[in-house]
Design an enzyme around this catalytic site. Structure first.
Site, PDB file in Angstrom:
ATOM      1  CE  LYS A 143      14.857  14.397  27.885  1.00  0.00           C
ATOM      2  NZ  LYS A 143      16.139  14.235  27.216  1.00  0.00           N
TER       3      LYS A 143
ATOM      4  CD  GLU B 171      12.099  15.823  25.992  1.00  0.00           C
ATOM      5  OE1 GLU B 171      12.713  15.266  25.059  1.00  0.00           O
ATOM      6  OE2 GLU B 171      12.570  16.766  26.642  1.00  0.00           O
TER       7      GLU B 171
ATOM      8  CE  LYS C 169      14.858  15.203  22.685  1.00  0.00           C
ATOM      9  NZ  LYS C 169      15.832  16.098  23.302  1.00  0.00           N
TER      10      LYS C 169
ATOM     11  NE  ARG D 113      27.278  21.077  13.856  1.00  0.00           N
ATOM     12  CZ  ARG D 113      27.212  22.068  12.941  1.00  0.00           C
ATOM     13  NH1 ARG D 113      27.102  23.322  13.331  1.00  0.00           N
ATOM     14  NH2 ARG D 113      27.251  21.792  11.654  1.00  0.00           N
TER      15      ARG D 113
HETATM   16  P1  13P Z   1      17.838  19.462  29.140  1.00  0.00           P
HETATM   17  O1  13P Z   1      18.224  18.460  30.209  1.00  0.00           O
HETATM   18  O2  13P Z   1      18.882  20.495  28.873  1.00  0.00           O
HETATM   19  O3  13P Z   1      16.466  20.021  29.393  1.00  0.00           O
HETATM   20  O4  13P Z   1      17.760  18.665  27.788  1.00  0.00           O
HETATM   21  C1  13P Z   1      17.167  17.441  27.763  1.00  0.00           C
HETATM   22  C2  13P Z   1      16.505  17.252  26.472  1.00  0.00           C
HETATM   23  O5  13P Z   1      16.855  16.375  25.725  1.00  0.00           O
HETATM   24  C3  13P Z   1      15.391  18.146  26.128  1.00  0.00           C
HETATM   25  O6  13P Z   1      14.716  17.653  25.028  1.00  0.00           O
END
Ligand code: 13P
Length: 341
Positions: free
Chosen positions: A220, A178, A137, A46
């Site tokens: 987001k 998000e 996030k 990773r």
């Molecule tokens: P994806 O662009 O693969 O959807 O991932 C973005 C992300 O951080 C989802 O939480």
């Protein structure tokens, strides 16, 4: 909270022609991605993989404004002992941290999820800040299906997102907010529009009630697209038009920027949609990318866990980053993809 400081970070995250690399896959998710390319997931693999991305000089210094890391990664060091956070800063980008602890079943709402992680968040945030994180996030997951989403799922997730955002701002960290409406399932675009509208309206209502400063967040969202199992794909122009109509109806102009998730769109779809929206111009917020899969699928395929493939994988990552940078400026062209192929 110092609003000027938060606003400066949020503006830097969505600076013209730059976007965010979402490299915050949980250990479970990265294991799945590695399985697909025949790589065994371990702390070292990773680390090697993330180091490869962060050492892609062209992408990191020109097109990437910030990198979202997973808890394991933010504390890791590169093979030569340099902290991974230092690699990000040296490239002129901002380190960020995913702070939610994943989504768990929402009691009383079969098939629906609530994102966890608020309990110790206030104590965790200063440690991330001290280690260099300037943004965070939290992802809420809203699924569309028979009889779902429920009002309960939308409201509880919006409440948790706002709780998280308020705690982040109190800790001088810009929250990426998000509320993701998934594109799994067989629904059409109109249904995606309706559900995303409800999710965004509720989220901004909760942000207001919980006194979150909109100048110090980045939103987001998903784009307005039909579910993957729906019979047809809409033209790029229609996705752009509906997504912009929705965002104008739901997102106050005080928000500095919107950084989309890719959510399972193909690499080129995610780029084309972002580009089409930016070509419309005259928008009150910056529109850019915060892609996971749409930035990383190509380098993962090229890498396959082999050190001799590192340079090719880095070229693949730099290419996607450049394409999305152009899309964030409304200057992408399909021809540029063909030339690179
Ligand atoms: P994806 O662009 O693969 O959807 O991932 C973005 C992300 O951080 C989802 O939480």
């Amino acid at each position: 909270m110092n609003l000027a400081e938060l606003n400066a970070v949020a503006e830097a995250m969505v600076a013209p022609g730059r976007g965010i690399l979402a490299a915050d896959e949980s250990s479970g998710t990265i294991r799945k991605r590695f399985e697909a390319i025949g790589v065994e997931a371990s702390e070292d693999t990773r680390r090697d993989y993330r180091e490869l991305l962060l050492r892609t000089g062209e992408a990191m210094s020109k097109y990437i404004s910030g990198v979202i890391l997973y808890d394991e990664t933010i504390w890791q060091k590169a093979k030569d002992g340099t902290p991974l956070v230092a690699l990000i800063k040296q490239a002129g980008a901002l380190p960020g941290i995913k702070v939610d602890e994943g989504a768990k079943p929402l009691p009383g709402c079969p098939g629906e999820l609530i994102t966890m992680g608020l309990d110790r968040l206030a104590e965790r945030l200063p440690k991330y800040y001290d280690h260099g994180a300037r943004f965070a996030k939290w992802r809420a997951v809203i699924d569309i299906g028979e009889g779902i989403p429920s009002d309960t799922a939308i409201r509880t997730n919006a409440h948790a997102l706002a709780r998280y955002a308020a705690l982040c701002q109190a800790a001088r960290i810009v929250p990426i907010v998000e509320p993701e409406v998934l594109m799994d399932g067989g629904h059409d675009m109109a249904r995606c529009y309706e559900v995303t509208q409800f999710a965004l309206k509720q989220t901004f209502h909760e942000l207001y009630l919980q006194r979150v400063a909109l100048e110090g967040i980045v939103l987001k969202p998903n784009m307005v697209v039909a579910g993957k199992k729906f019979s047809t794909r809409a033209p790029v122009a229609q996705v752009a038009e509906m997504t912009l109509r929705l965002l104008k109806a739901c997102v106050p102009a005080a928000v500095p920027g919107i950084a989309f998730l890719s959510g399972g769109q193909s690499d080129e779809e995610a780029t084309a949609h972002l580009d089409a929206m930016n070509r419309c111009g005259g928008l009150p917020w910056k529109l850019t990318f915060s892609y996971g899969r749409a930035l990383q699928a190509a380098p993962q395929q090229a890498w396959r866990g082999r050190s001799e493939n590192v340079a090719t994988a880095q070229r693949a990552f730099a290419h996607r980053a450049r394409m999305n940078s152009l899309a964030a400026l409304g200057q992408w062209k399909m021809d540029l993809e063909k030339k690179a192929a």
